[in-house]
Design an enzyme around this catalytic site. Structure first.
Site, PDB file in Angstrom:
ATOM      1  N   TYR A 175      -5.611  -9.753  12.768  1.00 40.23           N
ATOM      2  CA  TYR A 175      -5.704  -9.785  14.229  1.00 40.23           C
ATOM      3  C   TYR A 175      -5.246 -11.137  14.786  1.00 40.23           C
ATOM      4  O   TYR A 175      -5.793 -11.652  15.747  1.00 40.23           O
ATOM      5  CB  TYR A 175      -7.141  -9.491  14.689  1.00 40.23           C
ATOM      6  CG  TYR A 175      -7.584  -8.087  14.369  1.00 40.23           C
ATOM      7  CD1 TYR A 175      -7.368  -7.060  15.271  1.00 40.23           C
ATOM      8  CD2 TYR A 175      -8.188  -7.779  13.157  1.00 40.23           C
ATOM      9  CE1 TYR A 175      -7.753  -5.755  14.974  1.00 40.23           C
ATOM     10  CE2 TYR A 175      -8.571  -6.488  12.851  1.00 40.23           C
ATOM     11  CZ  TYR A 175      -8.356  -5.481  13.752  1.00 40.23           C
ATOM     12  OH  TYR A 175      -8.736  -4.206  13.453  1.00 40.23           O
ATOM     13  N   SER A 197      -4.079   2.589  -2.559  1.00 43.32           N
ATOM     14  CA  SER A 197      -4.501   3.915  -3.020  1.00 43.32           C
ATOM     15  C   SER A 197      -5.769   4.308  -2.279  1.00 43.32           C
ATOM     16  O   SER A 197      -6.669   3.495  -2.076  1.00 43.32           O
ATOM     17  CB  SER A 197      -4.785   3.888  -4.526  1.00 43.32           C
ATOM     18  OG  SER A 197      -3.574   3.816  -5.232  1.00 43.32           O
ATOM     19  N   GLN A 208       0.578   5.947   1.937  1.00 42.01           N
ATOM     20  CA  GLN A 208      -0.349   6.406   0.918  1.00 42.01           C
ATOM     21  C   GLN A 208      -0.482   7.921   0.953  1.00 42.01           C
ATOM     22  O   GLN A 208      -0.237   8.559   1.953  1.00 42.01           O
ATOM     23  CB  GLN A 208      -1.742   5.793   1.150  1.00 42.01           C
ATOM     24  CG  GLN A 208      -1.707   4.337   1.503  1.00 42.01           C
ATOM     25  CD  GLN A 208      -1.551   4.104   2.996  1.00 42.01           C
ATOM     26  OE1 GLN A 208      -0.803   4.781   3.673  1.00 42.01           O
ATOM     27  NE2 GLN A 208      -2.253   3.107   3.495  1.00 42.01           N
ATOM     28  N   HIS A 216      -2.095  -6.567  11.031  1.00 45.78           N
ATOM     29  CA  HIS A 216      -3.022  -5.451  10.925  1.00 45.78           C
ATOM     30  C   HIS A 216      -4.404  -5.898  10.441  1.00 45.78           C
ATOM     31  O   HIS A 216      -5.428  -5.439  10.940  1.00 45.78           O
ATOM     32  CB  HIS A 216      -2.435  -4.411   9.960  1.00 45.78           C
ATOM     33  CG  HIS A 216      -3.241  -3.161   9.831  1.00 45.78           C
ATOM     34  ND1 HIS A 216      -3.201  -2.149  10.770  1.00 45.78           N
ATOM     35  CD2 HIS A 216      -4.117  -2.758   8.884  1.00 45.78           C
ATOM     36  CE1 HIS A 216      -4.008  -1.179  10.394  1.00 45.78           C
ATOM     37  NE2 HIS A 216      -4.576  -1.513   9.256  1.00 45.78           N
ATOM     38  N   LYS A 229     -16.338   4.278  15.172  1.00 45.12           N
ATOM     39  CA  LYS A 229     -15.184   3.399  15.270  1.00 45.12           C
ATOM     40  C   LYS A 229     -13.911   4.236  15.341  1.00 45.12           C
ATOM     41  O   LYS A 229     -13.860   5.337  14.795  1.00 45.12           O
ATOM     42  CB  LYS A 229     -15.127   2.496  14.036  1.00 45.12           C
ATOM     43  CG  LYS A 229     -14.108   1.374  14.138  1.00 45.12           C
ATOM     44  CD  LYS A 229     -14.113   0.558  12.857  1.00 45.12           C
ATOM     45  CE  LYS A 229     -13.077  -0.541  12.888  1.00 45.12           C
ATOM     46  NZ  LYS A 229     -12.983  -1.221  11.603  1.00 45.12           N
ATOM     47  N   ASP A 262     -15.457  -0.559   1.906  1.00 43.95           N
ATOM     48  CA  ASP A 262     -14.435   0.444   1.632  1.00 43.95           C
ATOM     49  C   ASP A 262     -13.130  -0.249   1.265  1.00 43.95           C
ATOM     50  O   ASP A 262     -12.930  -1.421   1.575  1.00 43.95           O
ATOM     51  CB  ASP A 262     -14.211   1.325   2.859  1.00 43.95           C
ATOM     52  CG  ASP A 262     -13.730   0.514   4.037  1.00 43.95           C
ATOM     53  OD1 ASP A 262     -14.432  -0.449   4.411  1.00 43.95           O
ATOM     54  OD2 ASP A 262     -12.643   0.799   4.563  1.00 43.95           O
ATOM     55  N   ARG A 320     -14.305   6.239   5.475  1.00 41.42           N
ATOM     56  CA  ARG A 320     -14.858   5.253   4.536  1.00 41.42           C
ATOM     57  C   ARG A 320     -15.439   4.041   5.273  1.00 41.42           C
ATOM     58  O   ARG A 320     -16.414   3.449   4.830  1.00 41.42           O
ATOM     59  CB  ARG A 320     -13.788   4.824   3.532  1.00 41.42           C
ATOM     60  CG  ARG A 320     -13.450   5.902   2.516  1.00 41.42           C
ATOM     61  CD  ARG A 320     -12.611   5.371   1.359  1.00 41.42           C
ATOM     62  NE  ARG A 320     -11.336   4.833   1.787  1.00 41.42           N
ATOM     63  CZ  ARG A 320     -10.252   5.563   2.070  1.00 41.42           C
ATOM     64  NH1 ARG A 320     -10.306   6.876   1.980  1.00 41.42           N
ATOM     65  NH2 ARG A 320      -9.130   4.991   2.446  1.00 41.42           N
ATOM     66  N   HIS A 354      -3.414   4.909  12.895  1.00 41.20           N
ATOM     67  CA  HIS A 354      -2.566   5.123  11.721  1.00 41.20           C
ATOM     68  C   HIS A 354      -1.192   5.543  12.226  1.00 41.20           C
ATOM     69  O   HIS A 354      -0.621   6.534  11.773  1.00 41.20           O
ATOM     70  CB  HIS A 354      -3.181   6.163  10.766  1.00 41.20           C
ATOM     71  CG  HIS A 354      -3.313   5.652   9.376  1.00 41.20           C
ATOM     72  ND1 HIS A 354      -3.006   6.378   8.269  1.00 41.20           N
ATOM     73  CD2 HIS A 354      -3.687   4.440   8.920  1.00 41.20           C
ATOM     74  CE1 HIS A 354      -3.215   5.642   7.188  1.00 41.20           C
ATOM     75  NE2 HIS A 354      -3.623   4.466   7.561  1.00 41.20           N
ATOM     76  N   ASN A 355      -0.676   4.763  13.165  1.00 38.26           N
ATOM     77  CA  ASN A 355       0.526   5.147  13.905  1.00 38.26           C
ATOM     78  C   ASN A 355       1.786   5.131  13.050  1.00 38.26           C
ATOM     79  O   ASN A 355       2.509   6.118  12.967  1.00 38.26           O
ATOM     80  CB  ASN A 355       0.733   4.212  15.096  1.00 38.26           C
ATOM     81  CG  ASN A 355      -0.482   4.176  16.013  1.00 38.26           C
ATOM     82  OD1 ASN A 355      -1.268   5.120  16.013  1.00 38.26           O
ATOM     83  ND2 ASN A 355      -0.641   3.119  16.765  1.00 38.26           N
ATOM     84  N   HIS A 356       2.061   3.993  12.438  1.00 40.79           N
ATOM     85  CA  HIS A 356       3.339   3.872  11.737  1.00 40.79           C
ATOM     86  C   HIS A 356       3.453   4.779  10.515  1.00 40.79           C
ATOM     87  O   HIS A 356       4.458   5.453  10.345  1.00 40.79           O
ATOM     88  CB  HIS A 356       3.607   2.403  11.393  1.00 40.79           C
ATOM     89  CG  HIS A 356       3.889   1.569  12.610  1.00 40.79           C
ATOM     90  ND1 HIS A 356       3.015   0.598  13.055  1.00 40.79           N
ATOM     91  CD2 HIS A 356       4.895   1.612  13.484  1.00 40.79           C
ATOM     92  CE1 HIS A 356       3.518   0.063  14.157  1.00 40.79           C
ATOM     93  NE2 HIS A 356       4.654   0.653  14.444  1.00 40.79           N
TER      94      HIS A 356
END
Lengths: 225, 750
Positions: B58, B323, B250, B55, B100, B278, B125, B104-106
Site C-alpha cells: 500500500y 499456490s 493461480q 498490492h 472484508k 492465510d 482464508r 482480484h481484478n487483473h
C-alpha cells in the site's frame, strides 16, 4: 424414544448441517456419521446430503461410493433401512447401484439455483408418505449435474412401477428425462432426490416449508413399524 | 543449480540483480541494500519485491488510508481494527463478526474463471485467519459494455468461476453488484467480500507468539502457480502487444479449500493454535514475515521442508509462490501431535517449516545453507511510503459544466412509458438473475435475504435470531464527477440498503479501485475519495474496519471510473423482523421518504438513453441519511414497515418495478403535485426510500418521520392487479415489465 437419523459427512459434503437441522425440526434425532467409519451407530435411517463429495472429481459421487460408511449403508438399504440421497447424495446412490440411471451435466451447461415447483407422484415411499398424491410443492433446486438419464427400458419400468417420486413442473431445469426430480427403489425405502427439501424447512430461510414432510414421513414410518 | 546464500552475497556486492524485472524501482533496491548492509540474496530480493509491491505494501495509498484510523468515529463495537487480516466488530451476545472485501481484478482479466475463483478463495482464508467460520460471500463486479465482445468472454468466465468455487466451498452467495461501463472494457473489476462470525474468545491474530513455538504450513502443496503474481500482475498496467501473463495466475481447488476450512475450524476450536495467517499474495514470504514481525520478532524457517507439487522449484520460487489453499499456524510443541491428527482427519497435509525465536531476525535455510537473514519488520511493514503528487484534473471544470439539463427528456405519457420499458431493460438495471441463479444462496440454511433484495442477510445465531446484513455499492459515474461526493454517495447507498433491510449499520469495509497512482490526476481522485469516505464514516458513526486498494486499473492511459466500492455491515437482533422489498397486501399505502430533486448528473437515464456523463452527482446529506436510516430500522423493528426499498440507480420508477415484480402484484402510483413526472420517476436524488405500510399505520409512520425529520409523501397504493399504473399517465402490465426486465442478460450471455 426418538427416531435416530444418520447424516453422513464426506469430505466436501456441504448440506450436512442443513440435513441435521431438518431432521431436528421434523422431530427426529440427527446422528453424525463419518465417511471413514463403517459404524452406523444404530441409526434407523440415513441421509446422504448434498455437496461436492471429493470435489466431484472423477464423476459426481463416484469416489464417495467407495467410502467405508457406504458398505454399511448399502447393506442396510438392501434389508429395508430408509435411505434418502439429496443432490450429491442422489448421485452417490446411483453410483452405488442402489438406484438405477445416472445424473449428467445440466442441459443449460450452467449451475442452476432456483425455487422449483414439483409434483409428488408417489406417496408410498417411506420418505413421501406424508404428502398427498399429486401434491404440488416448491423447494430449492441447486445443481450443476442434475439431468436424470436412464435407458428407455429403465424409464419404462420406473414409470410402470410408480417409482418416479417427484417430477419437475413448469420448468425442467436440467434436461432430466421424463421431468424426473426423484425416484425410489422397488421397495420404496431408498429415495434419490435432486432438489433440496432440507432447505425448505423454515419460512425464514426457505421459499416454503414444503420440505418438512420428507422428514416427518420417515419418522412416522419408523415409529409405526 | 547454484544457490545464492547470505555468505555469497556478503562477498559479491557487485553482482547485478534483476530488481527491475521483479518490479522494484532503483531507489527501492538501494533501500534494501541499506537495510541489509549488503546486497540481498536472490531469495531476499524475491521476498522484498513481492512484499514491497503496491498490492502488498500500500505504498502509494498508505498516507491517505491513515485517515480511516485518525477520523474513526468513537465506537465500542470495534474489537479488531485496521491492519489485521480483517476487522472484527462486536454484534452482541458475545458474538463477533469479521468481514472484508478484496480485489482480484487483473487475474480475472487474464484468466476469468480462475481469477474470480481464487478471489473467493483468498478472501475466505482472510476471514478464517481471524478465527471465524465463514458465513457468506458477495461479489461486486464491473464490466465493459454489456454488448462488447470482450465482455462476452470475461463475464461468463468470471460468473462461472465465482459459482464453481463458491458453490463447491459451501458458502451462500448473497449479493453484490453487476455494473457495465465502457471504462472497464480492458479492466473488469472483480471484488469479493466474505463475512464470518465467531465468539469473542475465539478471535485469533496473525502473530508468532511464544519462543519455541512451531510454524506449521498446511493445506495444498506449493507449486509453481502464481509466482510473481503480486508484483507482476497486480502492480503493472496491461499494455497491448506484451507477452501473455497467464502463468502468473493461480489455479484454485475449492475442494481443498473446503477441507482447509473444516480443518482450520477444528484446530481453532480445540485451542491448538497460538497464531494463524492465510497464504495469499506473496505466499510464504508474506506469511512468515508478517507472523514474525507481529510476534516475538524472530523466526527460523527450513524452506526445504515445504511440501512441493513440483520438486524442481527453486527456493526463490517457493518463497514467492501463490499456490492457493494454504494456511500457516503457530503451534505449541505440546499440541503438535493433536494438530497433525486433526489435519489428517480432513486429509489435509501439514508440515513444520519453522520455529519462533527472539532473535529479531527472519532466517531461512535451504538444505543447511542460509539464504535469508532479514529483520522481518522491514519486509512486512517498513516498505517504502510514497507521497505521490496529485492535482485536480484540468478537465474537471468542463466535465462538471456539461450538465444533463440540455438532454431531451420524455414528457408525454407514451414517451414516459417507453422510457420506463427501456430503462428496466438497461444492462445496469435489468434483472441479474441470469448471474445469481448460478450461485448457491441456500447452503448452510441461514440465508434470510439475498439478491435481488437490497442487502444480503444472514442469521448468525439460530437460537436468538441475531443476524447481520451486508450491502456493497458504488456508482463510479458519480465518483468521476466528484470523487469526494461519489465516495460518500457509495457509503450512503450501502448504509441505506442495510437500513432498508431492517439492520442497524455498524461498520464499513471498502475496496478502492482506481487507475495508476503515478498519474497525478488519478491520485487526486483517490485522495478525494479516501477523504470523502473517511469524513462520511465519521459523520455516520460507522468505522472503517479494513479494506483493500487496487491501483493500475487502466488500459493504456485510460483509467477506469474511480470506483470506491463501499461495504456496510449492519446488525439485527432478530432476523425474523427483516424487511423485504416485496410489498404484500392490496390496499397497503406506498410512501416515498426523502426529497426528490431535478438531479440527473451521472444518472442511469443520462448514461443509458443519452450516453452522457457530466454535471454534478446528486447532493449528499449524511445527516439526512442517518435520519432516514433511523426511520427504516425503527420501522422494521416495530414491524411497522411491510416492505422497504432504497432508491438509487434508475430512480423511483425502477424501485416500484422491482417491488411489484418481487411481489407479483401491482400498484397505482400518483405523481406528487410538486414534481414533473419525469423527475419523479427517474431522478437519482440520494437519501430516499420507498416504504409500504398498512393503511391503519399511516399515522404511526408520519409520526416516526416527523420525529426523525424525514419528509414523506404518499405516492400510491398496492393493488391486486398485475399491472403498474401511473395515475393520469399510463398503465403497464407486470408481464411486459417482467419480460423487458429479465430478457437482457440471457439474450447477451445465453
Amino acid at each position: 424414544m426418538s427416531v435416530r437419523v444418520g447424516v453422513v459427512t464426506f469430505p466436501g459434503s456441504l448440506d450436512d448441517r442443513d440435513a441435521v437441522r431438518a431432521v431436528r425440526i421434523a422431530g427426529g434425532e440427527a446422528v453424525a456419521l463419518w465417511h471413514g467409519d463403517d459404524d452406523l451407530k444404530k441409526v434407523d435411517a440415513v441421509i446422504l446430503p448434498g455437496g461436492f463429495s471429493y470435489g466431484d472429481y472423477l464423476r459426481c459421487g463416484a469416489i464417495a461410493r467407495f467410502a467405508p460408511v457406504m458398505n454399511s449403508i448399502i447393506e442396510g438399504a438392501k434389508t429395508g433401512m430408509p435411505v434418502l440421497g439429496i443432490c450429491n447424495g442422489f448421485q452417490i446412490l446411483c453410483e452405488s447401484h442402489l438406484l438405477p440411471g445416472a445424473l449428467i451435466r445440466n442441459d443449460s451447461l450452467h449451475f442452476m439455483c432456483r425455487d422449483q415447483r414439483l409434483r409428488i407422484e408417489n406417496t408410498s415411499s417411506v420418505w413421501t408418505s406424508e404428502f398427498s398424491s399429486g401434491q404440488e410443492i416448491v423447494i430449492p433446486l441447486k445443481n450443476g449435474e442434475g439431468g436424470y438419464v436412464a435407458d428407455e427400458h429403465t424409464l419404462d419400468v420406473l414409470e410402470a412401477e410408480g417409482r418416479v417420486v417427484a417430477r419437475y413442473l413448469e420448468v425442467n431445469p436440467n434436461g432430466s428425462r421424463h421431468d424426473i426430480a426423484g425416484i425410489c427403489n422397488e421397495r420404496g425405502n431408498v429415495v434419490g432426490l435432486m432438489p433440496h427439501p432440507e432447505h425448505a424447512v423454515e419460512s425464514l430461510t426457505g421459499p416454503t416449508t414444503d420440505g418438512i414432510p420428507f422428514f416427518t414421513s420417515v419418522l412416522k414410518s419408523l415409529v409405526s413399524a | 543449480m547454484s544457490i545464492d546464500t547470505v555468505a555469497a552475497a556478503e562477498v559479491s556486492p557487485e553482482q547485478s540483480q534483476p530488481f527491475a524485472e521483479l518490479g522494484l524501482k532503483p531507489d527501492e533496491y538501494q533501500q534494501i541494500r541499506d537495510i541489509l548492509g549488503r546486497r540481498p540474496t536472490s531469495s531476499e530480493l524475491a521476498m522484498y519485491s513481492v512484499m514491497w509491491s503496491e498490492h502488498c505494501s500500500y505504498k502509494s495509498s498508505k498516507v491517505h488510508l491513515r485517515q480511516f484510523g485518525e477520523k474513526a468515529p468513537k465506537t465500542d463495537a470495534l474489537l479488531v481494527g485496521i491492519g489485521e487480516n480483517a476487522g472484527v466488530v462486536d454484534i452482541g451476545d458475545g458474538w463477533a463478526v469479521t468481514f472484508k472485501v478484496e480485489s482480484h481484478n487483473h487475474p480475472s482479466y487474464v484468466e476469468p474463471y480462475q481469477g474470480a475463483a481464487t478471489g473467493i478463495g483468498g478472501i475466505v482464508r482472510d476471514i478464517m485467519s481471524m478465527g471465524a467460520r465463514p458465513l457468506a460471500v458477495m461479489d461486486p463486479l464491473r464490466f465493459g459494455p454489456a454488448d462488447a465482445p470482450d465482455t462476452g468472454r470475461v463475464l461468463p468466465g468470471i460468473v462461472a468461476g465465482i459459482g464453481g468455487y463458491g458453490n463447491c466451498l459451501g458458502l451462500p452467495n448473497i449479493g453484490g453488484e453487476i455494473v457495465f461501463d465502457p471504462s472497464y472494457i480492458g479492466n473488469p473489476l472483480v471484488n469479493a467480500l466474505c463475512v464470518g462470525a465467531m465468539k469473542h474468545e475465539d478471535i485469533h491474530l496473525a502473530s508468532a507468539k511464544g519462543v519455541g513455538n512451531l510454524v506449521v504450513l498446511y493445506g495444498a502443496r506449493t507449486g509453481g502457480d502464481g509466482i510473481g503474481g503480486v508484483s507482476v500482475l497486480a502492480s503493472e498496467t496491461f499494455s497491448d502487444g506484451g507477452p501473455t501473463k497467464r502463468p502468473s495466475v493461480q489455479v484454485g481447488d475449492p475442494f481443498m479449500e473446503k477441507l482447509l476450512i473444516e480443518a482450520t475450524l477444528e484446530v481453532l476450536q480445540a485451542g491448538l493454535v497460538e497464531g494463524i495467517q492465510d497464504l495469499g499474495g506473496a505466499g510464504i514470504s508474506c506469511a512468515t514475515s508478517e507472523l514474525a514481525s507481529n510476534g516475538e520478532g524472530g523466526m527460523h524457517v527450513w524452506l526445504d521442508r515445504v511440501l512441493l507439487r513440483d520438486a524442481t522449484l527453486s527456493p526463490e520460487e517457493i518463497l514467492m509462490s501463490e499456490s492457493q489453499e494454504r494456511m500457516c499456524a503457530i503451534v505449541h510443541p505440546d499440541r503438535l501431535v493433536e494438530f497433525m491428527e486433526r489435519c489428517a482427519k480432513w486429509e489435509v497435509e501439514a508440515v513444520v517449516i519453522g520455529e519462533v525465536n527472539a532473535t529479531g531476525r527472519l532466517t531461512v535455510d535451504w538444505h543447511g545453507e542460509r539464504i535469508v537473514d532479514v529483520p522481518p519488520r522491514t519486509v512486512a511493514h517498513d516498505g517504502p511510503v510514497y507521497e505521490r503528487p496529485y492535482h485536480r484534473p484540468p478537465w474537471m471544470d468542463a466535465l462538471q459544466a456539461d450538465t444533463p439539463d440540455h438532454l431531451g427528456r420524455p414528457s408525454t405519457a407514451a414517451e414516459l412509458k417507453a422510457t420506463l420499458l427501456t430503462m428496466v431493460a438497461a444492462p445496469n438495471l435489468a434483472s441479474k438473475s441470469w448471474v445469481t441463479s448460478q450461485y448457491d444462496r441456500y447452503v448452510l440454511g441461514n440465508t434470510v435475504l439475498a439478491q435481488p433484495e437490497d442487502a444480503g442477510m444472514i442469521r448468525v445465531d439460530e437460537v436468538t435470531g441475531l443476524g447481520v446484513s451486508l450491502a456493497t455499492d458504488c456508482n463510479g459515474r458519480f465518483a468521476k464527477l466528484d470523487p469526494y461526493a461519489g465516495a460518500q454517495l457509495a457509503l450512503a447507498e450501502a448504509y441505506r440498503n442495510v437500513a432498508a433491510s431492517g439492520a442497524r449499520p455498524l461498520a464499513v469495509t471498502n475496496c478502492l479501485n482506481f487507475g495508476s497512482p503515478e498519474d497525478p490526476e488519478v491520485m487526486w481522485q483517490f485522495a478525494e475519495a479516501a477523504r470523502g469516505l473517511a469524513d462520511g464514516c465519521l459523520q455516520l458513526g460507522t468505522p472503517v474496519t479494513g479494506g483493500n486498494v487496487s491501483f493500475y486499473n487502466q488500459t493504456g492511459d485510460t483509467a477506469i471510473l474511480p470506483t470506491p466500492v463501499v461495504g456496510v455491515l449492519g446488525v439485527i437482533s432478530d432476523v425474523a423482523k427483516r424487511t423485504s422489498i416485496a410489498w404484500d397486501s392490496p390496499g397497503d399505502h406506498i410512501y416515498l421518504l426523502g426529497d426528490t430533486n431535478n438531479e440527473f448528473g451521472g444518472s442511469e437515464w443520462a448514461h443509458h438513453v443519452h450516453g452522457h456523463l457530466g454535471g454534478l452527482p446528486p447532493k449528499v446529506d449524511l445527516e439526512r441519511e442517518r435520519a432516514l436510516g433511523e426511520v427504516l430500522v425503527t420501522g422494521s423493528q416495530s414491524r411497522l414497515l411491510v416492505a422497504a426499498h432504497d432508491v438509487s440507480d434508475g430512480g423511483v420508477a425502477q424501485v416500484l418495478v422491482e417491488m411489484a415484480l418481487r411481489a407479483g402484484t401491482g400498484a397505482t402510483v400518483t405523481v406528487p403535485d410538486a414534481l414533473e413526472p419525469f423527475v419523479f420517476m427517474f431522478a437519482e436524488s440520494a437519501g430516499r426510500a420507498v416504504v409500504v405500510v398498512d393503511p391503519s399505520d399511516t399515522g404511526q409512520l408520519s409520526a416516526l418521520c416527523k420525529q426523525a425529520g424525514v419528509p414523506l409523501t404518499n405516492i400510491g397504493v398496492v393493488t391486486s392487479e398485475a399491472e403498474l399504473t401511473f395515475a393520469d399517465l399510463f398503465t403497464v402490465s407486470l408481464g411486459d415489465l417482467k419480460r423487458e426486465h429479465e430478457r437482457t442478460l440471457p439474450e447477451l450471455f445465453g
